[in-house]
Structures are given as C-alpha cells and as structure tokens.
Design an enzyme around this catalytic site. Structure first.
Site, PDB file in Angstrom:
ATOM      1  N   LYS A  32       0.832  -1.211   0.000  1.00  0.00           N
ATOM      2  CA  LYS A  32       0.000   0.000   0.000  1.00  0.00           C
ATOM      3  C   LYS A  32       0.860   1.252   0.000  1.00  0.00           C
ATOM      4  O   LYS A  32       0.645   2.175  -0.779  1.00  0.00           O
ATOM      5  CB  LYS A  32      -0.910   0.008   1.240  1.00  0.00           C
ATOM      6  CG  LYS A  32      -1.595   1.333   1.492  1.00  0.00           C
ATOM      7  CD  LYS A  32      -2.433   1.318   2.753  1.00  0.00           C
ATOM      8  CE  LYS A  32      -1.720   1.826   3.970  1.00  0.00           C
ATOM      9  NZ  LYS A  32      -1.464   3.275   3.996  1.00  0.00           N
ATOM     10  N   ASN A  33       1.833   1.287   0.903  1.00  0.00           N
ATOM     11  CA  ASN A  33       2.605   2.523   1.063  1.00  0.00           C
ATOM     12  C   ASN A  33       3.522   2.805  -0.115  1.00  0.00           C
ATOM     13  O   ASN A  33       4.054   3.908  -0.228  1.00  0.00           O
ATOM     14  CB  ASN A  33       3.411   2.488   2.368  1.00  0.00           C
ATOM     15  CG  ASN A  33       2.497   2.668   3.569  1.00  0.00           C
ATOM     16  OD1 ASN A  33       1.302   2.952   3.414  1.00  0.00           O
ATOM     17  ND2 ASN A  33       3.039   2.494   4.755  1.00  0.00           N
ATOM     18  N   ARG A 103      -4.290  10.693   4.163  1.00  0.00           N
ATOM     19  CA  ARG A 103      -3.199  11.650   4.286  1.00  0.00           C
ATOM     20  C   ARG A 103      -2.162  11.510   3.180  1.00  0.00           C
ATOM     21  O   ARG A 103      -1.479  12.471   2.842  1.00  0.00           O
ATOM     22  CB  ARG A 103      -2.524  11.496   5.628  1.00  0.00           C
ATOM     23  CG  ARG A 103      -3.420  11.860   6.790  1.00  0.00           C
ATOM     24  CD  ARG A 103      -2.643  11.691   8.049  1.00  0.00           C
ATOM     25  NE  ARG A 103      -1.336  12.316   7.872  1.00  0.00           N
ATOM     26  CZ  ARG A 103      -1.078  13.588   8.120  1.00  0.00           C
ATOM     27  NH1 ARG A 103      -2.005  14.355   8.614  1.00  0.00           N
ATOM     28  NH2 ARG A 103       0.110  14.089   7.894  1.00  0.00           N
ATOM     29  N   ASP A 127      -4.866  13.019  12.975  1.00  0.00           N
ATOM     30  CA  ASP A 127      -5.621  11.793  12.764  1.00  0.00           C
ATOM     31  C   ASP A 127      -5.390  10.863  13.942  1.00  0.00           C
ATOM     32  O   ASP A 127      -4.917  11.286  14.986  1.00  0.00           O
ATOM     33  CB  ASP A 127      -5.280  11.138  11.430  1.00  0.00           C
ATOM     34  CG  ASP A 127      -3.839  10.657  11.389  1.00  0.00           C
ATOM     35  OD1 ASP A 127      -3.156  10.724  12.421  1.00  0.00           O
ATOM     36  OD2 ASP A 127      -3.419  10.204  10.321  1.00  0.00           O
ATOM     37  N   ASP A 315       4.163   0.496  11.697  1.00  0.00           N
ATOM     38  CA  ASP A 315       2.943  -0.157  11.208  1.00  0.00           C
ATOM     39  C   ASP A 315       2.825  -1.621  11.663  1.00  0.00           C
ATOM     40  O   ASP A 315       1.747  -2.203  11.599  1.00  0.00           O
ATOM     41  CB  ASP A 315       2.877  -0.096   9.674  1.00  0.00           C
ATOM     42  CG  ASP A 315       2.625   1.320   9.176  1.00  0.00           C
ATOM     43  OD1 ASP A 315       2.253   2.191   9.996  1.00  0.00           O
ATOM     44  OD2 ASP A 315       2.807   1.569   7.969  1.00  0.00           O
TER      45      ASP A 315
END
Ligand code: UD1
Length: 427
Positions: A32-33, A103, A127, A315
């Site tokens: 994802k990142n 973000r 957040d 994470d």
C-alpha cells in the site's frame, strides 16, 4: 471484485471466533505505502503507465479519485494491473474531502510543483496517530525554490522551476523524502537529501522514477542524490510486496498456531521482524519467493520498539502487540515514530488484554486467552490487530468500522478464512 462506491462507503463489521491452527498459503499483495506514491508520481510525465501487483484496497481507490479529480485517467486492466493515463492538462488540486480521508494525498505536492509549477493541496489535519504535520515536506520544497501560503485550510504552492540544493531532514520522514524525490527528479541541477528515510518503499519509488528517466542514486540509504532531468516518460512497474501484510499474517499465526506458506515476499525487507518472531518461538525459514512459518504454543515475552527502517516498522506494532498479549510473561512495546498511536489499546483491554500505557511504552502482561467483545477498528493496522487478537479470544469478537481494515488489506476476511480462521463479514 467489489464496486468502488461499495468499497468506499460500505460500513461493515467483522465477526471473529476463536481459530486455529492455521494452515495453507497466503499470497502477499503489493505494498500500500508504495503504490500510493507510485500513483502520485504518475503526475510527473504524460503518457500511459501500467502498475502491476496493485492491491484492491480502498486507499488505492481514494488515490484513483484524487488522480481523476486532477484530470488523470485510471482503470483496472486485469486483475492486479492499474493503468494510469496522464494527458497534457492537469488540475493541480487535492481537495479537502480526499486529503482528509487519506493523508497520503499530500504525496502529489512534490510532483505537481515539479511538473505543473503550482499546487493547491488541502492541509492535512490530525488523525488517529496524533498530530501529523508536513512541515519537513514544505521546508525541503521551499529550499528548492517553491513558495507556499496557507489560506482557508489550503496550502498553495508555486514554483517556476525547482532548483536542486542540499537538504538535511530533521528526521528521516518517509513522506518528506518521497515528496523531495519526486520534486528533485525534474529540478534544475542536483538535489541531495541527507538523513533521508531508508524504507523499502523509498527504494521502490526511486526505481520507478529512474525507469521513467530520472537520475537518482542512494535510495535506501541515508543520503540520496537526485540529478534533475528535463523530461520523464511513462513506464510499467511492479509494486514491491507489502511487508506489513507479512507481519499481520505471521502475528495471526503466532496467536492461532499452525503452519503457513507466504508467497510473493521480499525476505530481505523483513530481517528484524523475522528475528523478533524467532525469539518469540516461531520457526520461520525463507523459501524461493516466500517464506515458511510455523508456530506452536504461546509466544515467549520479547520486547519490541519501533524505529525508522531498518528498525521495526511502526505499522507492525499493533499486530505485534496483539501477539504479545498472549506471551508467557511480561513484555514491553515502545512506539518511537508517532505520538498518540495507542488508541487501539483501549479496545484490546475490552477483550481482557492486560496492558499498561506508560508514556510511549506499553507494559503487557501476557494472558492465556482473551475474551471476545464488541470493539472498534480505529485505523487500518489497529483493525488488523483486533482480528489477530480475536483469534485467541473465547466467544465472539465483533469489530465495527471494519472499513478501516479495507483501506490497507485486500479481502482480509476471505484470505483469513482461506487459511482456517473464522472471520466473517456482516454488512
Ligand atoms: C508513512 C506511512 C505510514 C508509516 C510511516 C512511518 C504512507 C502512506 N504512510 O507515513 O504508514 O507508519 O510512514 O513508517 O506511506 N513528521 C513531522 N513533520 C513532517 C513529516 C513527518 O513532524 O513534515 C513526523 C510525523 O509526525 C511522525 C514522524 O515524523 O512522527 C514520521 O512520519 P513520516 O515518516 O513522515 O510518516 P508518513 O510519511 O506520514
């Protein structure tokens, strides 16, 4: 495949019952990142891009919405290939509705300034990780000649042509390093980023930019040099595997026991994670294009602390904490990267976890079983951590706000079921 609107808007819950032992194979999806930044980088040059190994997660759909709002076309080609077509005209704007939801939208700032010369990006607020400023992104881009003003919650940037310079980051921020790479690649002259983030996703972005015609050296180390070029071209690229998915499935295995084969893994990105899980008692060995892992009994108490790469990723922490909840003694978990990333601890406590928060440390007294309860996913990894914990909880755990999990994991419940976990989705 679920429709976009369905993925974005659906509010669903996951029901998890005690499970194990797990067995079978899991194919790890693209990171994802990484993919979100590769999509942002498509702003840099006109033409047709193909990104492969793209996960079907809602953050990718958010980034598609953002690109489309800017006038860039995207479409799924086959199962995991995403085509992005960037024409001559781009609207250099990232509206609040999209930035507020994700973000990573601020990753378009550098590419817009470099290729269009202007950018209007809504200022990200706080957040669930606490305050997440982008001051280092802005300072670096300013050092390259961009000028910013803030009005009505929107950062407006202009840059006739960015100029290469020496930038020393106060902290190896992933997002700032990425924005500077994407800006420097089209700047005039050489940009050097000192104290750059070293995450594998940075190296993936640099590989993509170099394939486009960029001249970047040192990505993956603390000093990155970028020699600006006049033009870049659209290319094809395969996204690296998601290391956080690996941490999640291995933590689930640690709680439920069993034996798993993980496919499509970059073992070289996982050194410290494998080390830690090994010390907890898990057996893990690399195999061709993947790894094999086996777990039996409760984990030994082992301390973990997050740090920028090659340290243990922030994470990973929620899923590792979920595993530590079952340790045969007391262990510590320390969060050094984000303040305020402990909101999920209250949810684990509802399930009977014995965790004490002391500043940015957690003291975790392991228990044999947790107890299923209604809980809420406060963010992506926190949601995954609740699923992991629930595998070892008696009775039923009902996880609400499961759409957070869908932001970062493709078909999480189905993939968990496929290896023997009792995870059901209710809409
Ligand atoms: C990225 C990842 C996120 C991961 C994090 C750290 C994406 C989409 N997200 O987030 O999942 O947890 O890296 O590996 O890739 N900071 C500042 N000023 C800045 C920038 C950052 O103070 O201008 C601080 C942050 O508040 C935080 C720390 O630096 O405390 C690290 O942030 P950063 O590395 O930038 O993380 P992100 O890029 O936001």
């Amino acid at each position: 495949m679920r429709a976009v609107a369905d993925i974005l808007e659906h509010v669903s819950r996951l029901i998890v019952r005690p499970s194990g032992p797990l067995s079978g194979e899991v194919v790890i999806r693209g990171a994802k990142n990484s993919v979100l930044k590769l999509m942002a980088a498509c702003v840099l040059a006109t033409g047709r891009y193909v990104l492969r190994n793209v996960p079907h997660i809602s953050d990718v759909e958010h980034m598609r919405l953002l690109l489309e709002a800017m006038g860039i076309q995207t479409r799924w080609r086959d199962d995991d290939a995403l085509e992005v077509v960037r024409g001559d005209e781009v609207t250099p704007e990232a509206p609040y509705e999209l930035v507020e939801r994700m973000r990573a939208s601020s990753a378009v700032l550098g590419p817009l300034l470099a290729s269009v010369g202007e950018a209007r990006v809504a200022m990200p607020g706080g957040d669930d990780f606490g305050s997440r400023p982008i001051d280092m992104h802005l300072q670096g881009l300013e050092a390259m000649g961009a000028r910013f003003s803030l009005a009505h919650g929107v950062i407006e940037g202009v840059a006739p042509r960015l100029k290469g310079t020496e930038i020393v980051l106060e902290y190896p921020s992933v997002g700032a390093t990425e924005n500077l790479l994407m800006a420097g690649v089209l700047a005039e002259g050489r940009t050097t980023v000192h104290n750059a983030a070293r995450e594998p996703e940075i190296a993936d972005l640099a590989a993509f930019l170099n394939r486009m015609g960029g001249r970047i050296l040192g990505a993956g180390s603390s000093v990155i040099t970028i020699d600006g070029v006049d033009e870049l071209r659209a290319v094809e690229h395969r996204v690296i595997p998601d290391r956080v998915e690996v941490a999640t499935f291995l933590s689930a295995l640690g709680v439920a026991g069993g034996e798993l084969d993980l496919r499509g893994v970059r073992v070289d990105h996982l050194d410290l994670l494998i080390e830690k899980l090994g010390r907890m008692g898990m057996r893990i060995s690399p195999e061709a294009e993947g790894l094999w892992a086996m777990s039996k009994g409760r984990p030994r108490p082992v301390d973990v602390a997050t740090l920028p790469y090659p340290g243990l990723a922030t994470d990973y922490l929620p899923v590792l904490v979920a595993l530590q909840c079952f340790s045969t003694g007391t262990s510590y978990a320390t969060e050094n990267v984000f303040s305020g990333r402990f909101r999920y601890i209250g949810e684990l406590a509802r399930m009977g976890a014995r965790i004490r928060v002391e500043d940015h440390h957690l003291v975790i007294d392991g228990v044999e079983r947790l107890s299923g309860a209604p809980v809420r996913a406060v963010d992506i990894r926190a949601g995954a951590a609740l699923v992991v914990a629930a595998l070892g909880a008696d009775g039923e755990t009902v996880i609400s706000d499961a759409h957070h999990i869908d932001r970062g994991y493709e078909d999480f419940d189905a993939r968990m079921r496929a290896i023997g976990a009792d995870v059901q989705r209710v809409d």
